[in-house]
Design a protein around this motif. Sequence first.
Motif, short mmCIF file in Angstrom:
data_model
loop_
_atom_site.label_atom_id
_atom_site.label_comp_id
_atom_site.label_asym_id
_atom_site.label_seq_id
_atom_site.Cartn_x
_atom_site.Cartn_y
_atom_site.Cartn_z
N ARG A 162 90.85 92.86 33.73
CA ARG A 162 91.02 91.41 33.83
C ARG A 162 89.80 90.68 33.28
O ARG A 162 88.67 91.11 33.46
CB ARG A 162 91.23 91.01 35.30
N GLU A 163 90.05 89.55 32.61
CA GLU A 163 88.96 88.78 32.03
C GLU A 163 88.24 87.95 33.08
O GLU A 163 87.04 87.65 32.94
CB GLU A 163 89.50 87.86 30.93
N ILE A 164 88.95 87.52 34.11
CA ILE A 164 88.34 86.71 35.16
C ILE A 164 88.68 87.30 36.52
O ILE A 164 89.57 88.14 36.65
CB ILE A 164 88.83 85.24 35.10
N ASN A 165 87.96 86.85 37.53
CA ASN A 165 88.22 87.28 38.90
C ASN A 165 88.93 86.15 39.62
O ASN A 165 88.36 85.08 39.87
CB ASN A 165 86.89 87.62 39.60
N GLU A 166 90.20 86.36 39.95
CA GLU A 166 90.99 85.36 40.66
C GLU A 166 90.91 85.54 42.18
O GLU A 166 91.58 84.81 42.91
CB GLU A 166 92.45 85.40 40.20
N ASP A 167 90.12 86.50 42.64
CA ASP A 167 89.91 86.69 44.07
C ASP A 167 88.79 85.77 44.56
O ASP A 167 87.86 85.45 43.82
CB ASP A 167 89.49 88.12 44.39
N SER A 168 88.87 85.37 45.82
CA SER A 168 87.79 84.65 46.49
C SER A 168 87.63 85.25 47.88
O SER A 168 88.56 85.84 48.44
CB SER A 168 88.09 83.16 46.62
N LEU A 169 86.44 85.09 48.44
CA LEU A 169 86.19 85.58 49.79
C LEU A 169 85.28 84.62 50.53
O LEU A 169 84.58 83.82 49.92
CB LEU A 169 85.60 86.99 49.78
N ILE A 170 85.32 84.71 51.84
CA ILE A 170 84.44 83.91 52.68
C ILE A 170 84.09 84.72 53.91
O ILE A 170 84.97 85.39 54.49
CB ILE A 170 85.06 82.56 53.07
N ALA A 171 82.84 84.69 54.30
CA ALA A 171 82.37 85.35 55.52
C ALA A 171 81.54 84.34 56.29
O ALA A 171 80.43 84.00 55.87
CB ALA A 171 81.57 86.60 55.19
N ARG A 172 82.08 83.82 57.39
CA ARG A 172 81.37 82.88 58.24
C ARG A 172 81.41 83.39 59.68
O ARG A 172 82.15 82.88 60.52
CB ARG A 172 81.99 81.48 58.15
#
Length: 261
Positions: A24-34
Amino acid sequence: MIAHFRNGVFAFETGLATDRGCRREINEDSLIARPDFGIWAVADGMGGHAAGDFASAAIAAELDSIGVPVSHADLQARLMDRLIRANDAIRRRAEAQDSRATIGSTVVALLAQEAEWSVVWSGDSRAYLMRSGQLVQQSRDHSELRALIDAGQISEDEAKDFPRKNVITRAIGVTPRPQCDIVSGELLPGDRFLLCSDGLCEHLEDAEIAAILAERPPQDACDALIAEVLARGARDNVTVIVVACSPDFFDEVTRPSVRSE
């Protein structure tokens, strides 16, 4: 990244990692740790460049605004409120873009407040719990494949070669309101949670994931999982969060006694 946080009952150690993969050319995943809010989440966007990445980032941004809850029920309510906001933002983006491509994102979130946990999800990003050496998937994929398996129309063995593995039946942004499922339980010392996008499970079996989780601390486990997926060709973006739960002994020692008159 390694983060430690105490909530007065348990201490949490967090590891996280993400990679665009090999194709893949880009990363369409996101994450958050709070952990200070009691939330960890992974979102896997769909819709292509400037769409899927927007969708997953919109979810992460909204969840980052949850704040400190007063109870587990309050935390769940705040989560759903933020998912509604993200859902609306994604739908507005789709209307403005006027594209035939579906824009949306899966999401899987772990909530922990005092001694209670919940997993909330929409789509096929997954949540696992490792307890007493056993790794058990807590979420259930919202996918065409899972629906066929549950209906008895295809076996687990046949599922390995199913050509439409990535077709999901739920996602944030594709319906007027978010459609999520939730499971809950009691936190126990030694619990380990894994959140991941489907890029991990495409290449690793549950037994392989369990072996890595069992022998490494959270950040090392995340790094090892990503490295193994990349070594196997990483056809998709891949994102992982590992959360380890232990008793908050420090708090037990330092918490002042309270006496009522």
